[in-house]
Design an enzyme around this catalytic site. Structure first.
Site, mmCIF file in Angstrom:
data_model
loop_
_atom_site.group_PDB
_atom_site.id
_atom_site.type_symbol
_atom_site.label_atom_id
_atom_site.label_comp_id
_atom_site.label_asym_id
_atom_site.label_seq_id
_atom_site.Cartn_x
_atom_site.Cartn_y
_atom_site.Cartn_z
ATOM 1 N NE ARG A 232 -4.238 -1.481 0.040
ATOM 2 C CZ ARG A 232 -4.677 -2.168 -0.399
ATOM 3 N NH1 ARG A 232 -3.392 -2.498 -1.517
ATOM 4 N NH2 ARG A 232 -5.673 -3.188 -0.970
ATOM 5 C CD GLU A 261 -2.870 2.884 -5.722
ATOM 6 O OE1 GLU A 261 -3.451 2.272 -5.632
ATOM 7 O OE2 GLU A 261 -1.917 2.426 -4.538
ATOM 8 C CG HIS A 279 -2.806 -0.494 -7.005
ATOM 9 N ND1 HIS A 279 -3.077 -0.458 -5.509
ATOM 10 C CD2 HIS A 279 -2.784 -1.938 -6.729
ATOM 11 C CE1 HIS A 279 -3.508 -1.273 -5.114
ATOM 12 N NE2 HIS A 279 -3.137 -2.260 -5.030
HETATM 13 C C1 8YV Z 1 -7.194 -4.472 -5.963
HETATM 14 C C2 8YV Z 1 -5.219 -5.459 -3.924
HETATM 15 O O1 8YV Z 1 -7.617 -5.311 -4.976
HETATM 16 O O2 8YV Z 1 -5.648 -7.522 -3.146
HETATM 17 C C3 8YV Z 1 -5.617 -6.449 -2.893
HETATM 18 O O3 8YV Z 1 -5.302 -5.761 -1.700
HETATM 19 O O4 8YV Z 1 -4.652 -3.671 -3.560
HETATM 20 C C4 8YV Z 1 -5.224 -5.000 -5.414
HETATM 21 O O5 8YV Z 1 -5.682 -6.360 -5.734
HETATM 22 C C5 8YV Z 1 -7.035 -4.758 -6.873
HETATM 23 O O6 8YV Z 1 -6.046 -3.452 -7.870
HETATM 24 C C6 8YV Z 1 -8.173 -5.197 -7.291
HETATM 25 O O7 8YV Z 1 -9.344 -3.106 -6.401
#
Ligand code: 8YV
Length: 313
Positions: A232, A261, A279
């Protein structure tokens, strides 16, 4: 009448969205011109939320929905959800672990290889015709280098086994030494950074890791070290990273996640010692489909009175 499901963001693929629409009265909040008015109008009906990592499910949203029973997150990370508020109300929360582990680890390795072997730079070198004037600068080999992995959970472990295959040595940091993991454990993040050639962030977001990587950790990583973040953006103090990159206090950074983001600091965009991705850790057709299936199945299980597949609380 179908139960009302509030979908917070546009990420669930069409097939899974159709499944949701078969069973629920779906409110697509991101499409609404006046989301606040819709929430006000539908607050009594909404019994479920399908959430995405980039839209907060705050205490005030939870409190505003008196009949909310479940939040099904389309992500493994759930730092956008106020878990305490959900727990207080006995609201169940689910996420999408495991199905995205390999793809996310692959993105960490893609960044690692791109940085060490100057892949993006090389691509540009060919395209703009620089090769005609001579060879490009050399990269660094991976064999014998140290990957310091912050967070030895499912994704951290998948990154470690890939790094091992590339000849890297693994050291890891986290809140505790993991049972059954034979890699060297280093409880101190600064010490981990000191011994790492590649410091790879694979920890969860949220309060416990907030801005954990700032100027002192980057200083410990040193001028030959690279930072890779697939967790993150909140884990890194972005201004400190920009300064460290500008002043060449670290060698470079590979970033799949950012603090705000989809905004990426302009200064970073102009740098050539970074590789920047939007991402995309879990962004494959296969994985996004499996994540959507988990969202659907958790919701259906809940309303059928069956055990949840991947509960968080
Ligand atoms: C996002 C992610 O979920 O799973 C997570 O924690 O950061 C990513 O896989 C993906 O971009 C879908 O929102």
């Amino acid at each position: 009448m179908k139960p009302a499901l509030l979908v917070m963001g546009n990420q669930i693929l069409p097939k899974e969205m159709e499944e949701l629409e078969l069973h629920f009265d779906v409110i697509k909040l991101w499409k609404e011109r006046d989301p606040e008015a819709v929430l006000q109008e539908r607050k009594e009906d909404i019994v479920a939320i399908a959430s995405v990592y980039f839209v907060p499910v705050s205490k005030s949203l939870i409190d505003a929905l008196p009949n909310l029973k479940i939040i099904s997150q389309f992500a493994v990370g759930y730092d956008n959800i106020d878990l305490i508020a959900a727990k207080e109300r006995g609201i169940r929360v689910t996420n999408t672990p495991d199905v995205l582990t390999d793809d996310t680890a692959d993105i960490a390795l893609s960044l690692l290889l791109a940085l060490s072997r100057r892949i993006c730079e090389g691509d540009m070198f060919v395209r703009v015709g620089k090769w005609l004037n001579g060879a490009m600068p050399l990269g660094n080999s991976l064999k014998g280098k140290v990957a310091g992995i912050v967070g030895m959970g499912r994704i951290g472990q998948a990154i470690a086994s890939r790094c091992t295959a590339f000849g890297l040595e693994i050291v890891y940091q986290g809140p505790r030494k993991k049972e059954g993991i034979s890699y060297r454990y280093e409880p101190d993040l600064h010490k981990l950074a000191e011994v790492s050639d590649y410091l790879i962030l694979a920890c969860p977001g949220g309060a416990s890791t907030h801005q954990m990587v700032g100027s002192s950790v980057l200083k410990a990583l040193g001028s030959e070290g690279f930072l890779i973040n697939i967790s993150r953006g909140s884990v890194v103090v972005e201004e400190d990273l920009i300064t460290a990159l500008k002043e060449k206090r670290i060698a470079g950074a590979g970033m799949d996640v950012f603090a705000h983001e989809p905004n990426v600091p302009e200064e970073m965009v102009k740098m050539d010692n970074v590789v920047l991705l939007p991402h995309i850790g879990s962004a494959t057709i296969e994985t996004r489909g499996e994540m959507g299936q988990l969202v659907v199945k958790n919701l259906l299980a809940h309303f059928a009175g069956l055990p949840l597949l991947t509960p968080v609380v």
